[in-house]
Scaffold this motif. Structure first.
Motif, short mmCIF file in Angstrom:
data_model
loop_
_atom_site.label_atom_id
_atom_site.label_comp_id
_atom_site.label_asym_id
_atom_site.label_seq_id
_atom_site.Cartn_x
_atom_site.Cartn_y
_atom_site.Cartn_z
N THR A 143 -3.91 -12.95 -1.12
CA THR A 143 -4.55 -13.75 -2.16
C THR A 143 -3.79 -13.53 -3.46
OG1 THR A 143 -6.69 -13.49 -1.09
CG2 THR A 143 -6.72 -14.20 -3.38
N SER A 144 -2.98 -14.49 -3.84
CA SER A 144 -2.04 -14.34 -4.95
C SER A 144 -2.72 -14.17 -6.30
CB SER A 144 -1.10 -15.55 -5.00
OG SER A 144 -1.84 -16.75 -5.17
N ARG A 145 -4.03 -14.49 -6.39
CA ARG A 145 -4.71 -14.40 -7.68
C ARG A 145 -4.90 -12.95 -8.13
NH1 ARG A 145 -9.89 -17.72 -5.88
NH2 ARG A 145 -9.40 -16.49 -4.03
N PHE A 146 -4.72 -11.99 -7.21
CA PHE A 146 -4.97 -10.59 -7.55
C PHE A 146 -3.72 -9.96 -8.17
CE2 PHE A 146 -7.95 -10.43 -3.63
CZ PHE A 146 -8.81 -11.29 -4.27
N SER A 147 -3.40 -10.35 -9.38
CA SER A 147 -2.19 -9.84 -10.03
C SER A 147 -2.34 -8.40 -10.49
CB SER A 147 -1.81 -10.72 -11.22
OG SER A 147 -2.86 -10.77 -12.16
N ARG A 148 -3.60 -7.92 -10.56
CA ARG A 148 -3.84 -6.57 -11.06
C ARG A 148 -4.55 -5.72 -10.00
NH1 ARG A 148 -7.01 -5.95 -15.04
NH2 ARG A 148 -5.81 -4.52 -16.32
N PHE A 149 -4.21 -5.98 -8.75
CA PHE A 149 -4.79 -5.25 -7.62
C PHE A 149 -3.67 -4.64 -6.80
CE2 PHE A 149 -5.96 -5.44 -3.05
CZ PHE A 149 -6.93 -4.45 -3.05
N LEU A 150 -3.78 -3.34 -6.53
CA LEU A 150 -2.78 -2.62 -5.73
C LEU A 150 -3.47 -1.96 -4.55
CD1 LEU A 150 0.08 -1.39 -5.29
CD2 LEU A 150 -0.65 0.52 -6.76
N PHE A 151 -2.93 -2.22 -3.36
CA PHE A 151 -3.44 -1.57 -2.16
C PHE A 151 -2.44 -0.54 -1.68
CE2 PHE A 151 -3.42 -1.28 2.50
CZ PHE A 151 -4.69 -0.74 2.70
N ILE A 152 -2.93 0.67 -1.42
CA ILE A 152 -2.10 1.74 -0.86
C ILE A 152 -2.75 2.22 0.42
CG2 ILE A 152 -1.09 4.02 -1.24
CD1 ILE A 152 -1.29 3.53 -4.23
N GLY A 153 -2.01 2.21 1.50
CA GLY A 153 -2.53 2.70 2.78
C GLY A 153 -1.60 3.74 3.36
N SER A 154 -2.17 4.71 4.03
CA SER A 154 -1.36 5.73 4.69
C SER A 154 -1.73 5.79 6.16
CB SER A 154 -1.55 7.10 4.03
OG SER A 154 -2.87 7.59 4.27
N CYS A 155 -0.76 6.15 6.98
CA CYS A 155 -1.00 6.23 8.42
C CYS A 155 -0.03 7.23 9.03
CB CYS A 155 -0.84 4.86 9.08
SG CYS A 155 0.82 4.15 8.89
N ARG A 156 -0.34 7.64 10.23
CA ARG A 156 0.54 8.53 10.99
C ARG A 156 1.27 7.68 12.00
NH1 ARG A 156 -3.92 13.34 12.19
NH2 ARG A 156 -4.62 13.57 10.03
N ASP A 157 2.52 7.34 11.69
CA ASP A 157 3.23 6.40 12.55
C ASP A 157 3.53 6.95 13.93
OD1 ASP A 157 5.09 8.23 11.72
OD2 ASP A 157 6.56 6.76 11.01
N GLU A 158 3.47 8.29 14.07
CA GLU A 158 3.71 8.86 15.40
C GLU A 158 2.56 8.57 16.35
OE1 GLU A 158 1.80 12.21 12.98
OE2 GLU A 158 3.30 10.63 12.68
#
Length: 220
Positions: free
Chosen positions: A113-128
């Motif tokens: 959703t391009s309207r979220f110019s002031r929104f940052l999502f950070i996700g972490s995962c264990r790729d193994e």
């Protein structure tokens, strides 16, 4: 997890009292969501602190086609809080390797959703713990193909030199002085960044790593 994060956001917003920012965000939510807030209130209970109690019959009526409606309303919710708040909104979710399909779909909608110019999502995962066809990888590829900016940072296991350099920086001591401690920490953690940070905090809490006023330096 997503709903829980936004539920906590509402709690923080209300605990901020009568500040100009909390009033502005709450007012914008009322104006934008209106009666639709009753559906969102099923997963974000603290919204009732802003809108008042929701009628059960109204919730059921408005939650036909619940999943799509919820995705739409969550996007509206994020749009409102990111545009109304004086600070950017950051959503951090851990252990994405266990995320269910519905959560991944919601994340996808939020990111494209391009309207979220002031929104940052950070996700972490264990790729193994994730295969090549894990839904998270497919989601990342999809949002990138749709023009959303996504950066992947792979956190490598620390070697002994890196562990010592990190401890040297943390304690403001010469790397030569921190080698004995670094050797123990590396042996305990095998260079795992998460275990490393937790062990350093634990050493401090348990009094095994403390600042000596007489020596004006950290000792262990």
């Amino acid at each position: 997890a997503i709903a829980s994060a936004f539920n906590e956001y509402c709690n923080v917003l209300l605990s901020d009292g009568a500040s100009s920012q909390s009033i502005a965000v709450a007012s914008a939510l009322r104006e934008s969501l209106g009666q639709d807030a009753c559906c969102l209130g099923k997963v974000i209970p603290n919204l009732s602190m802003i809108f008042g109690d929701f009628e059960e019959d109204e919730v059921l009526l408005n939650c036909v086609n619940a999943q799509r409606r919820l995705q739409y309303l969550l996007c509206r919710f994020v749009e409102v809080i990111s545009s109304s708040s004086s600070n950017p909104i950051v959503l951090f979710l851990d252990d994405l390797q266990w995320a269910d399909p519905a959560s991944i779909t919601v994340i996808h909608h939020l990111l494209v959703t391009s309207r979220f110019s002031r929104f940052l999502f950070i996700g972490s995962c264990r790729d193994e713990e994730m295969g090549q066809n894990h839904p998270i990888w497919n989601m990342i590829a999809s949002v990138q193909s749709l023009g959303a900016h996504a950066t992947t940072i792979k956190l490598q296991v620390f070697d002994k030199e890196t562990v010592n350099r990190a401890i040297s920086d943390m304690l403001s001591l010469s790397p030569r002085l921190t080698w004995p401690l670094s050797d123990i920490v590396y042996h305990k953690t095998k260079g795992n960044p998460m275990f490393f940070s937790r062990l350093m905090v634990s050493l401090s809490k348990e009094g095994l790593l403390n600042f000596s006023l007489s020596r004006r330096r950290w000792v262990w």
